[in-house]
Design a protein around this motif. Structure first.
Motif, short mmCIF file in Angstrom:
data_model
loop_
_atom_site.label_atom_id
_atom_site.label_comp_id
_atom_site.label_asym_id
_atom_site.label_seq_id
_atom_site.Cartn_x
_atom_site.Cartn_y
_atom_site.Cartn_z
N LYS A 20 -22.30 -37.29 -52.96
CA LYS A 20 -21.03 -36.59 -53.04
C LYS A 20 -21.30 -35.01 -53.87
O LYS A 20 -20.66 -33.99 -53.56
CB LYS A 20 -20.10 -37.03 -53.89
N ASN A 21 -22.46 -34.90 -54.66
CA ASN A 21 -22.76 -33.76 -55.30
C ASN A 21 -24.29 -33.38 -55.26
O ASN A 21 -24.85 -34.09 -56.25
CB ASN A 21 -22.07 -33.87 -56.64
N GLU A 53 -19.05 -28.59 -46.38
CA GLU A 53 -18.02 -29.53 -46.96
C GLU A 53 -16.43 -29.18 -46.77
O GLU A 53 -16.44 -28.03 -46.90
CB GLU A 53 -18.36 -29.93 -48.42
N GLY A 54 -15.72 -29.98 -46.12
CA GLY A 54 -14.29 -29.69 -45.96
C GLY A 54 -14.18 -28.90 -44.63
O GLY A 54 -12.91 -28.79 -44.60
N ARG A 84 -17.43 -34.39 -49.16
CA ARG A 84 -17.86 -33.43 -50.11
C ARG A 84 -19.48 -33.88 -50.21
O ARG A 84 -19.91 -35.01 -50.11
CB ARG A 84 -17.10 -33.81 -51.40
N GLY A 85 -19.83 -32.64 -50.45
CA GLY A 85 -21.65 -32.91 -50.47
C GLY A 85 -22.25 -33.32 -48.98
O GLY A 85 -23.41 -33.44 -49.16
#
Lengths: 188, 167
Positions: free
Chosen positions: A83-84, B89-90, B110-111
């Motif tokens: 996710k990050n 992302e998005g 996300r990511g």
């Protein structure tokens, strides 16, 4: 005076050449052999950080042993968070590719881990941001395998792989001897 | 005699380590040469083209829509794929094939990034396996080196309308 500038120049040259040796060697060792990282958060309690944030553990991440993306069930590994990408997370490998696993709160109750993926979970269920939230992670995100706790000194130990007894895969392909009857369609 | 041989060996080993480390840093943080194979990026990159992929923008998180990237395949980390970034992302991306009459859309989580080959009819990409994590990207292809008649920067996407411009 001339002697002095010559001396200064020699110092600068020694510094520059030392710099050009030390920095690449350090970077390569950190990238290829071993990496040292502090563990944040409670997601791996009680294996790591048993006392919480007051005494964070520092672990040695072996990067050489994962160069071929080979891990075992029960290893503690660090992966880049899906996710990050700026964050790395440290979790325990529960299932490898091809295993069937009963999930804890994922959208599907039973999951077959796809090829080239891992199922990772924190030891502290319910307080961990792991595969039960974001699903199986790709092996390409693997960063290192935690091999030793090196700080604090009284917790110095080698980390042994261990799967929690209630989290064993329901159906696992024991090794590479099993024929998987998947339709492989890699048309790259 | 023995000492001089030992010293020479040690010096040689030291130089090897030093240059090996320099090479590692250059390939890991500056760029590398990649030979592409497969039809998925035609006509931008054809089979057996050699390209230069730079690693700087990946480490600085400067990958943009429309860039061609080299990424690790999500199902086999030993294999690399070369695709064009269609969504970050998005972003809202179109998941259907160009021939489909119904257009289906999804959002990139996300990511993650959404990758597609330029050859939409013969490419296994995010339309079949979904968005891939950003960290699987290895580098951005910035220069084509071989064959010599097509040396230079890479052309824009031949498929209009796949990449939605960002506001």
């Amino acid at each position: 005076m001339a002697q002095k500038t010559g001396l200064g120049r020699r110092y600068i040259r020694a510094f520059v050449s030392g710099f050009f040796v030390a920095v690449p060697v350090t970077v390569t060792v950190l990238d290829r052999l071993a990496y040292v990282a502090r563990v944040d958060g409670a997601s791996m309690q009680p294996s790591l950080n048993p006392e919480g944030a007051s005494a964070p553990d520092v672990v040695l991440l072996n990067r050489w042993s994962v160069r071929n993306y080979q891990v075992q069930r029960g290893d503690i590994v660090s992966v880049v968070s899906p996710k990050n990408p700026k964050q790395k997370i440290i979790k325990r490998v529960i299932a490898l590719e091809g295993d069937f696993i009963k999930t804890l709160g994922y959208k599907n109750r039973y999951v077959r881990v796809p090829d080239g993926h891992l199922w990772i979970e924190g030891d502290h269920h319910g307080h961990s941001f792991d595969s039960n939230t974001f699903g199986p992670v790709s092996l390409g995100l693997l960063h290192g395998r935690a091999s030793h706790i090196i700080w604090p000194p009284n917790r110095w130990q080698k980390i042994k792989p261990s799967v929690p007894p209630d989290r064993r895969p329901l159906l696992s392909w024991g090794g590479s001897t099993e024929d998987e009857d998947d339709d492989d369609d890699d048309d790259e | 005699m023995l000492y001089s041989v030992l010293g020479k060996t040690l010096g040689f080993v030291g130089f090897t380590i030093q240059y090996g480390c320099l090479a590692h840093c250059a390939f890991e943080y500056i760029g590398e040469f990649v030979m592409c194979s497969g039809p998925s990026m035609e006509p931008t990159i054809t089979n057996h083209d050699v390209v230069f992929s730079e690693r700087v923008s990946r480490h600085l998180y400067r990958i943009e829509k429309g860039d061609i990237v080299i990424a690790k395949s999500p199902f086999n980390p030993r294999m690399n794929i070369c695709k064009r970034v269609v969504g970050l992302e998005g972003d809202k991306v179109c998941t259907s094939r160009p021939s489909d009459s119904f257009k289906t859309h999804t959002f990139v989580p996300r990511g993650h990034v959404w990758l597609e080959g330029d050859n939409l009819h013969n490419s296994s990409d995010s339309r079949s396996y979904g968005p891939i994590p950003y960290a699987l990207i290895r580098g951005r292809v910035c220069l084509k080196l071989w064959p010599p008649h097509s040396f230079g920067a890479l052309s824009q996407s031949p498929n209009d309308g796949r990449i939605t411009p960002s506001e």
